[in-house]
Design an enzyme around this catalytic site. Structure first.
Site, short mmCIF file in Angstrom:
data_model
loop_
_atom_site.label_atom_id
_atom_site.label_comp_id
_atom_site.label_asym_id
_atom_site.label_seq_id
_atom_site.Cartn_x
_atom_site.Cartn_y
_atom_site.Cartn_z
N TYR A 45 3.45 74.32 66.89
CA TYR A 45 3.76 74.50 65.61
C TYR A 45 3.86 72.91 64.97
O TYR A 45 4.31 73.05 63.93
CB TYR A 45 5.31 75.17 65.39
CG TYR A 45 6.03 74.29 66.38
CD1 TYR A 45 6.74 73.27 66.23
CD2 TYR A 45 6.24 74.68 67.98
CE1 TYR A 45 7.51 72.44 67.20
CE2 TYR A 45 7.16 73.99 68.97
CZ TYR A 45 7.65 72.92 68.47
OH TYR A 45 8.32 72.33 69.35
N GLY A 46 3.74 72.10 65.82
CA GLY A 46 3.93 70.74 65.34
C GLY A 46 2.64 70.04 65.37
O GLY A 46 1.38 70.51 65.03
N GLU A 113 4.38 67.22 76.47
CA GLU A 113 5.73 67.62 75.87
C GLU A 113 6.76 67.04 76.74
O GLU A 113 7.91 66.99 76.38
CB GLU A 113 5.74 69.30 75.67
CG GLU A 113 4.54 69.65 74.78
CD GLU A 113 4.96 69.15 73.18
OE1 GLU A 113 5.60 68.39 73.06
OE2 GLU A 113 3.98 69.57 72.36
#
Length: 175
Positions: A45-46, A113
């Site tokens: 989503y980023g 991440e």
């Protein structure tokens, strides 16, 4: 026979989603020592929505499809150019569903991440579920992350940084 000596047991490794091979091993008399699970898609989503970032980290652009995650939003984070996925009733975070990541590539993205995010399964409006890197708490702004602003102001430098750290991430992932 291994190195000239007889073995009393043997093991075969099967690619996780290879159901035909799994069925054949059973027919041939092998015992399955664990459950075969189908790989779950990764919802991004980023920054991982951008081809330049994926190419820098993975060396290719995985197969992807537009998706959104209801009940979540990609929140701007204090002092960061990347977002965090946070629970938000009434919202639906837009993003992409990456569907053909190898185990190696997933390891690289997990290392990218790192521990700041929790990997959780989320429902997708495109049908089914996907794993997503969810921001646990803290430093969340009231506004949503702006992908177009990121693209205009930060993407080029961010992708170059990703290319520089990709070898280290692969090493950290043990690949």
């Amino acid at each position: 026979m291994i190195a000239g000596r007889a073995e009393s047991t043997s093991a075969l490794t099967c690619i996780i989603d290879n159901q035909p091979a799994h069925d054949a091993y059973l027919r041939w008399g092998y015992t399955v020592m664990g459950e075969i699970k189908h790989a779950t898609a990764l919802f991004v989503y980023g920054t991982l929505q951008f081809d330049a970032v994926l190419e820098a980290l993975l060396g290719r652009i995985p197969k992807r499809a537009t998706a959104s995650a209801p009940g979540w939003r990609a929140a701007a984070l204090v002092g960061r150019v990347y977002p965090g996925l946070v629970a938000a009733p009434g919202y639906a975070s837009p993003g992409l569903r990456l569907t053909d990541l190898s185990r190696r590539e997933r390891g690289i993205l997990d290392a990218f991440e790192d521990d700041r995010y929790d990997l959780r399964e989320v429902e997708l409006t495109s049908g089914g579920r996907g794993l997503a890197y969810v921001w646990p708490d803290g430093d969340v702004c009231g506004e949503n992350w702006d992908a177009e602003q990121f693209k205009a102001l930060h993407l080029q430098e961010y992708a170059a940084r990703c290319a520089r750290i990709a070898p280290r991430l692969a090493a950290e992932a043990g690949l």
